[in-house]
Design a protein around this motif. Structure first.
Motif, PDB file in Angstrom:
ATOM      1  N   GLN A 207      15.928 -13.376  -2.684  1.00  0.00           N
ATOM      2  CA  GLN A 207      15.837 -14.657  -3.600  1.00  0.00           C
ATOM      3  C   GLN A 207      14.387 -14.063  -3.605  1.00  0.00           C
ATOM      4  N   SER A 208      13.136 -13.322  -3.586  1.00  0.00           N
ATOM      5  CA  SER A 208      12.100 -13.708  -4.216  1.00  0.00           C
ATOM      6  C   SER A 208      11.555 -12.644  -4.960  1.00  0.00           C
ATOM      7  N   LEU A 209      10.786 -11.896  -5.395  1.00  0.00           N
ATOM      8  CA  LEU A 209      10.478 -10.487  -5.981  1.00  0.00           C
ATOM      9  C   LEU A 209       9.752 -10.021  -4.843  1.00  0.00           C
ATOM     10  N   PHE A 210       8.976 -11.014  -4.066  1.00  0.00           N
ATOM     11  CA  PHE A 210       7.742 -10.780  -3.247  1.00  0.00           C
ATOM     12  C   PHE A 210       9.367  -9.950  -1.487  1.00  0.00           C
ATOM     13  N   LEU A 211      10.486 -10.414  -1.306  1.00  0.00           N
ATOM     14  CA  LEU A 211      11.194 -10.504  -0.630  1.00  0.00           C
ATOM     15  C   LEU A 211      11.621  -9.101  -0.638  1.00  0.00           C
ATOM     16  N   LEU A 212      12.228  -8.886  -2.537  1.00  0.00           N
ATOM     17  CA  LEU A 212      12.567  -7.228  -3.112  1.00  0.00           C
ATOM     18  C   LEU A 212      11.844  -6.812  -2.967  1.00  0.00           C
ATOM     19  N   GLU A 213      10.654  -6.686  -3.030  1.00  0.00           N
ATOM     20  CA  GLU A 213       8.724  -5.577  -2.692  1.00  0.00           C
ATOM     21  C   GLU A 213       9.775  -5.059  -1.173  1.00  0.00           C
ATOM     22  N   GLN A 214       9.580  -5.485  -0.404  1.00  0.00           N
ATOM     23  CA  GLN A 214       9.712  -5.549   0.704  1.00  0.00           C
ATOM     24  C   GLN A 214      11.275  -4.927   1.313  1.00  0.00           C
ATOM     25  N   ALA A 215      11.469  -4.903   0.125  1.00  0.00           N
ATOM     26  CA  ALA A 215      13.092  -4.470   0.919  1.00  0.00           C
ATOM     27  C   ALA A 215      12.992  -2.853   0.318  1.00  0.00           C
ATOM     28  N   ARG A 216      12.410  -2.664  -0.955  1.00  0.00           N
ATOM     29  CA  ARG A 216      12.180  -1.242  -2.240  1.00  0.00           C
ATOM     30  C   ARG A 216      11.019  -0.790  -0.690  1.00  0.00           C
ATOM     31  N   GLU A 217       9.981  -1.147  -0.532  1.00  0.00           N
ATOM     32  CA  GLU A 217       9.236  -0.329   0.350  1.00  0.00           C
ATOM     33  C   GLU A 217       9.990  -0.244   1.707  1.00  0.00           C
ATOM     34  N   ARG A 218      11.180  -0.747   2.666  1.00  0.00           N
ATOM     35  CA  ARG A 218      11.488  -0.404   3.615  1.00  0.00           C
ATOM     36  C   ARG A 218      12.415   0.900   3.127  1.00  0.00           C
ATOM     37  N   LEU A 219      13.038   0.407   1.984  1.00  0.00           N
ATOM     38  CA  LEU A 219      14.106   1.887   2.187  1.00  0.00           C
ATOM     39  C   LEU A 219      13.663   2.920   0.979  1.00  0.00           C
ATOM     40  N   ARG A 220      12.750   2.971   0.188  1.00  0.00           N
ATOM     41  CA  ARG A 220      11.544   3.857  -0.324  1.00  0.00           C
ATOM     42  C   ARG A 220      11.222   4.646   0.557  1.00  0.00           C
TER      43      ARG A 220
END
Ligand code: ADP
Ligand code: MG
Length: 695
Positions: A207-220
């Motif tokens: 929904q936003s670049l910010f949320l995308l980055e958070q998702a990436r961090e978690r999955l990484r």
């Protein structure tokens, strides 16, 4: 519903045939597998561009408008269809080379479409080649559109990126909002990680670049966490199972040598690692330790002292080297050091004569031989020890993990194993591929070493090089000249080497020039090498056979020809052949004039630093971990989907710390609260690469 078991074939519109293609092509079976297929990129669909706004730096964009005319250009293969597209202000050409009749049928003139693609700049104008066209609709995705990798076969079966997007959307819809977590709550809290449910939605449809980055961090984090769970748990299991030989004494051999024959004072770093090793050897469990130390840091002396501990406790020891030259050199160096000690030492390589082997085998079996130095030849089955207590492997990267395992089988109990490597391993690899080994680092060079000065010269400055070599020879120094040799062009490489040899002989007729390369017979190679080691030959022209381990302290100049053809690690290794004595040493990198940006970067790093760890990190960044040598890649317990070893070192360290804490409390993950970790491990192991290879 169990997402891990739910078969993708029941997804609306999927069916068994396509499901099978996904099974085979992408290893996707369950809904969870599908959801774990992450986008490789996103397209910003949050706004429409005007044609007039297009500039060269646009990546994928979208435009809204109509086709006003179709025309064709060219004949035969060059035939192409051009759709003239307007946004109401200006026009742009949409070009199709393939599927012309399909395009003509599918799209109408003067109908609203959204065009979607990457603008192409040619002869001063922009166009789109094979863009996607879509009718505007209510359901259309706004925001960021995910793109997925697909294979040719998948594309041919309507499993292109867009279709995957649809199926993944349908799969995500089936996620219960109270989806069970795959990470322990304590870890989520400590690392401030996004919950799984949100992360899965946001990674696919951010929904936003910010949320995308958070998702990436978690999955990484999650991915690296499970890599660590796999490695550390396995290492723990091994440790509890593998009983080794306890060696409680420092022993007479060590004491006598240390007090009477040690040729120099040990560096602080050498003392520190010997303490660590000794601590392992005292215990009942088998040592599996990696000894890292930059070239010239003095690993050989550590190896010798370690072997003397084994001998002093009544065990045999063995030192394995990857090449015959290196094994021979180790043998000669060590025999000289041990000459007044009651410790026996012998050499075994591929060229050890039959008649010499028999007594050697016997001495090994009756225990009268204490130390064996050798190459792969030692691994042969007929080589049996009376009581091998310690195996040291020098320059491990040439020595597969499988061979490591073979050494173990020499005894009822596995001997202690010390792996020595001069190639600094980037920290991230030390924590993953070698994550099951304990690591000791020699982070200090013997005193009095002057940093090697490194220069990069273009071919047209060869006259300067010759003048410089002449000066060095006049000061009594010895010189290496190294040529690349790679398999594909072996013949012409060999010619280069021989031409180089002849020209050195001509130019420096006042001294003896020796030559070694991999095509020579071992005895011949040895004799040439010996001429250089003894100082009779002042210049050695060689291929990379000398890369590893050779020690001639009087050699102070390393000239690397066609340096553009070597990787960073190799350049650093080669440079490490000089700078071993007290004299100022030099490394000269010769290249042609035209160089790629990457090559230029490599050469720059070489001229800037002598620090092997910095070089190893830079090397990994330049090459990417995907390109690391085969053992390292296949050494990972499972393939990484989102994390990246060259960039995610910090996260990896965090994950490792967290896993260590968990395992400390529950080494086998047997408690009910850790059951989830085991089941995740099993789930992830299904796309495991060679897990069994990690010893
Ligand atoms: P590497 O770690 O690359 O195998 P070596 O063991 O070949 O390095 O040692 C490089 C050189 O440094 C050798 O000539 C060795 O004798 C010398 N050396 C090793 N340790 C010391 C020390 N503590 N003081 C002085 N010289 C040392
Ligand atoms: Mg060495």
């Amino acid at each position: 519903m169990n997402l891990y078991k739910a078969d993708i074939k029941y997804l609306p519109g999927m069916g068994p045939k396509r499901a099978e293609i996904l099974n085979k092509e992408a290893n996707i079976y369950s809904l969870y597998d599908l959801i774990q297929t992450f986008p490789y990129r996103y397209i910003d669909r949050s706004r429409f561009y005007k044609i007039a706004e297009i500039s060269s730096n646009n990546t994928h964009i979208q435009i809204r408008g109509k086709i006003v005319a179709f025309t064709t250009k060219g004949e035969g293969r060059a035939k192409r269809l051009i759709a003239h597209f307007t946004d109401g202000f200006s026009q742009i050409e949409l070009i199709f080379f393939k599927g012309i009749s399909f395009v003509l049928k599918a799209y109408q003139l003067n109908t609203e479409y959204i065009v979607f693609g990457k603008p192409n700049y040619f002869n001063g104008v922009y166009s789109f080649v094979h863009p996607e066209l879509e009718k505007p609709s209510q359901e259309r995705m706004q925001g960021f559109m995910p793109l997925y990798h697909t294979s040719e076969k998948m594309k041919n079966n309507f499993l292109h990126s867009k279709a995957l997007q649809k199926y993944i959307y349908l799969a995500l819809k089936q996620l219960p909002t109270d989806l069970p977590e795959t990470l322990p709550q304590s870890v989520l809290k400590k690392r401030h990680l996004m919950p799984l449910y949100d992360a899965l939605w946001q990674i696919h449809f951010p929904q936003s670049l910010f949320l995308l980055e958070q998702a990436r961090e978690r999955l990484r984090y999650e991915e690296l966490f499970y890599i660590q769970v796999a490695i550390l748990r396995q290492a723990g299991l091994m440790r509890s199972k593998q009983r080794g030989y306890a060696m409680p004494l420092v022993g007479d051999a060590f004491h006598t040598f240390y007090n009477q024959y040690l040729p120099f004072a040990l560096t602080g770093a050498q003392k520190k690692v010997i303490k660590e090793i000794r601590g392992d050897m005292m215990r009942q469990t088998q040592m599996n330790r990696l000894l890292q130390g930059d070239v010239g840091s003095g690993k050989t002396m550590v190896a010798l002292l370690t072997m003397l501990i084994a001998v002093g406790n009544g065990y045999q020891a063995c030192l394995l080297a990857p090449t015959e030259i290196l094994a021979t050199q180790h043998y000669e160096g060590l025999s000289a050091l041990l000459k007044d000690m009651p410790v026996t030492i012998k050499l075994l390589t591929g060229s050890t004569k039959k008649k010499d082997r028999k007594p050697l085998h016997e001495a090994l079996q009756d225990g009268s031989l204490h130390i064996l130095v050798g190459t792969h030849a030692v691994l042969e089955d007929e080589v049996q020890f009376a009581n091998l207590g310690l195996a040291i492997i020098d320059e491990q990267h040439r020595f597969g993990v499988a061979q490591r395992a073979k050494m173990w089988a020499k005894n009822q109990r596995p001997p202690h194993v010390l792996v020595m490597t001069a190639t600094p391993i980037p920290r991230t690899l030390a924590m993953t591929v070698y994550g099951d080994l304990d690591v000791s680092v020699i982070d200090e060079l013997p005193p009095g070493r002057k940093p090697i000065q490194t220069y990069h010269l273009y071919e047209n400055k060869r006259a300067n090089l010759i003048r410089f070599v002449r000066e060095q020879l006049a000061q009594g120094r010895q010189i290496y000249v190294v040529y690349p040799l790679i398999k594909e062009s072996e013949k012409s490489d060999l010619k280069d080497l021989e031409a180089g040899f002849e020209s050195m002989q001509k130019i420096f007729s006042e001294v003896v020039v020796a030559m070694v390369h991999g095509k020579m017979k071992p005895a011949e190679k040895d004799a040439e090498m010996q001429r250089f080691i003894s100082g009779e030959a002042r210049i050695l022209v060689a291929t990379t056979v000398i890369e590893v381990g050779v020690n001639v302290p009087n050699a102070s100049v390393m000239i690397i020809e066609n340096a553009e053809r070597f990787g960073l690690a190799q350049l650093h290794q080669l440079r490490g052949r000089v700078g071993r004595g007290a004299d100022q040493s030099y490394c000269v990198l010769m290249t042609k004039y035209e160089l790629s940006a990457d090559t230029r970067k490599r050469l720059e790093i070489m001229t800037e630093t002598n620090d092997g760890f910095r070089i190893a990190e830079a090397d990994m960044k330049l090459r990417g971990p995907g390109d690391m040598d085969g053992t390292m890649q296949s050494g990972l317990p499972f393939t990484l989907r989102i994390a990246n070893l060259s960039n995610d070192g910090v996260v990896l360290q965090q994950a490792r710390t967290d896993v260590q804490e968990i395992l400390q409390a529950d080494p086998l993950l047997a408690s009910p609260q850790n059951e989830m970790l085991l089941s995740q491990l099993r789930y992830r192991a299904h796309d495991a690469v060679n897990w069994s290879l990690i010893s």
